[in-house]
Every structure is written in C-alpha cells, then in structure tokens.
Motif scaffolding. Structure first.
Motif, short mmCIF file in Angstrom:
data_model
loop_
_atom_site.label_atom_id
_atom_site.label_comp_id
_atom_site.label_asym_id
_atom_site.label_seq_id
_atom_site.Cartn_x
_atom_site.Cartn_y
_atom_site.Cartn_z
N MET A 247 0.82 -1.21 0.00
CA MET A 247 0.00 0.00 0.00
C MET A 247 0.86 1.26 0.00
O MET A 247 0.57 2.22 -0.73
CB MET A 247 -0.93 -0.01 1.22
N ALA A 248 1.92 1.27 0.79
CA ALA A 248 2.78 2.44 0.86
C ALA A 248 3.42 2.74 -0.49
O ALA A 248 3.50 3.90 -0.92
CB ALA A 248 3.86 2.24 1.93
N CYS A 249 3.88 1.70 -1.17
CA CYS A 249 4.49 1.88 -2.50
C CYS A 249 3.49 2.46 -3.49
O CYS A 249 3.81 3.39 -4.25
CB CYS A 249 5.03 0.55 -3.01
N ASN A 250 2.29 1.95 -3.48
CA ASN A 250 1.29 2.40 -4.45
C ASN A 250 0.78 3.80 -4.14
O ASN A 250 0.65 4.63 -5.04
CB ASN A 250 0.12 1.41 -4.49
N VAL A 251 0.47 4.06 -2.88
CA VAL A 251 -0.01 5.39 -2.52
C VAL A 251 1.10 6.43 -2.77
O VAL A 251 0.83 7.52 -3.29
CB VAL A 251 -0.47 5.44 -1.05
#
Length: 301
Positions: A247-251
């Motif tokens: 999630m952190a990578c995508n956001v």
C-alpha cells in the motif's frame, strides 16, 4: 499430461483474437482452450472456427469479474492435469507449454509455476501484438536454463497449476474481489503451499501487453489498492507488513504521479480512490466490493 488453457476476457475482443492466433503456434498445443467472456460482445462466438486454431475451444459462461470468470473455467476444466491461466493480453513463447509440461513432469513437488515476463506493458502505455511478437522472436533465452526458484505467488498474467492440488484444497478465486480482482493471484496461490512448491521458472517466457482497454477506472483501482490488501490480511492470506509495504508503495507512487502531468496512468484518480478507501477504513466500512458503488463520487451511506 492433459493441459488446458484458461482465459477470462473483458473488453478486448480484437486483442483476444490476435492472442489466440499466436497461442495456436505452441510447439506443444494445449488439449483445450477455455474462454470465459464477461459478455457476448467480448468474443467472436465462432472464434475457434474463424481462426482455425486446431485446438478445441470451449466457451464458458460465468458472472462478470475476473475471479468469477476464472472459477467458471476451473469448474469446466476439472479433468485436466495442468491448467495455464493466461491474461487475454499475454503472449506465451511458442515453447511455453512444452516446457511447462516438462517442468511439472520432472518435479512432482511443484504445484504452481509462473514464467519470466520479457516485457510488461502494464508499466507504461502498453505494447502492441506486433511489438510483443518482435520481442519474443528476438529472445535468445540466455537465462532459460537457470533453475527455477521458490516464490511467494505467481504473477496473474501467466499461472500454471497442477489441477490435483487445486482440487485437494478446494481452492477458488475469491469473488469478493470484484471486477479486475486485484491481488487475486496472491490470494489463490497462497491456498496451495501445503500441497507443494510455487516457483518462478525462467524457461517459461512471454510478453504481457498491458493493454489498457478492459481495465477499471483509476478511481476504482485506487480504492482496490487499499481495500484488497487489507481484506487479504483479514482472511489470513498475507501478513500486515506485506500489505502495508504494498500500500505504501502504491499510494506513494500515486502522490508523486499526481504532481506531474497526467499520462496514460490516472494517478490522480488512483490517489482519490486511495483516500476514499482510507476514509472508509476509519469509518469501518472498507470492503473490496465498494468499488461497485464508486462513480465520480461515493454515494451517501
């Protein structure tokens, strides 16, 4: 071995026809091809005859959504030894199935195999069929003889399964992951480690076009980027650290992309979807199926 190829398709009628035409060039042809369209408009109903594939083509009907369509294919192809799920915009090298058969014959412990993607158009504007064919024909396979290695999951555009492992655990694609079913490949594969090994094999090679037609909106996809990993955590499929990192990578990518001029990837739409999902998480109403309710804005609830 009896080998089936399963293809769930939506919104890519022309690309599908070209993909099937190339699939018919396999050195070891599949024993059958199972096609499950999201609607009748997604496929030429006489496609097996019109392309002269030389392989039995079975049309399967299932509910709209990648997971539901693949489940319909699984039900229809239960009698085969291997099933290779290919995306409708994935071109496998002509030796793909022959090498897959050898891999599973020589290694009884392997239950899932995914190949090397020589080029992946998903990260950009996408690739044409002619570009993909040129890449495949130029591939000399320098690393094709490297040993396979264990991986966490197969990549959804090309996944080959030992059917007995699927039947033994009653594995199904989770239809609570609607439409594009993002991370459905992880969820399904993680049902099978108790039955054997999941591997990435460099001998299995292909090109993923990353065709943009048939994909969900940036807004919906952004919602899934948050909702689906957390849903899998709740199921026990993946750990919280895995989900938070994804999630952190995508956001983060969506935030940075939103600051630049918009390209073929709708980063602002994805970021908006991320934020709606985070809001739903705080309001305790986060669930993957909410993407079915998302239009230009979320409805009141």
């Amino acid at each position: 071995m009896k080998i089936a190829v399963g293809i769930a398709t939506s919104g890519r009628r022309a690309v599908l026809s070209e993909m099937l035409d190339y699939l018919a060039r396999q050195i070891r042809t599949p024993d059958a091809i199972y096609l499950c369209p999201a609607s009748d408009d997604d496929i030429d109903l006489d496609i097996g005859l019109s392309l002269d594939l030389g392989v039995p083509v079975h049309l399967v009907h299932g509910e709209r959504g990648l997971c539901a369509q693949r489940n319909a294919i699984l039900d229809a192809a239960a009698g085969y030894d291997l099933i290779s799920f290919f995306d409708d915009d994935f071109l496998p090298k002509t030796c793909f199935l022959s090498r897959a058969e050898r891999l599973f014959t020589d290694n009884s412990d392997i239950v899932v195999a995914t190949g090397k993607v020589l080029a992946d158009g998903i990260h950009g504007a996408g690739l044409s069929v002619s570009e993909a064919v040129a890449i495949l024909e130029a591939d000399v396979g320098d690393d094709a003889n490297e040993p396979h290695r264990s991986v966490f999951n197969a990549y959804g555009c090309n996944m080959t399964f030992r059917m007995t492992a699927i039947l033994d655990v009653g594995a199904r694609f989770d239809e609570n992951l609607p439409l594009y079913g993002w991370q459905e490949d992880v969820d399904f594969c993680r049902r099978l480690p108790a039955r054997g090994t999941i591997v990435r094999c460099p001998a299995l090679r292909g090109v993923h076009l990353g065709h943009k037609s048939g994909r969900i909106s940036g807004l919906r996809f952004g919602y899934s980027q948050v909702a689906n990993p957390l849903y899998l955590v709740g199921k026990g499929t993946v750990g919280l650290r895995w989900a938070l990192r994804l999630m952190a990578c995508n956001v983060g990518a969506n935030i940075l992309g939103s600051l630049a001029s918009q390209t073929i990837i709708d980063r602002r739409g994805r970021l908006k979807g991320n934020l709606i999902a985070i809001s739903d998480l705080l309001l305790r109403r986060l669930r993957p199926q909410r993407i079915l309710e998302i239009g230009s804005a979320m409805p009141k609830s």
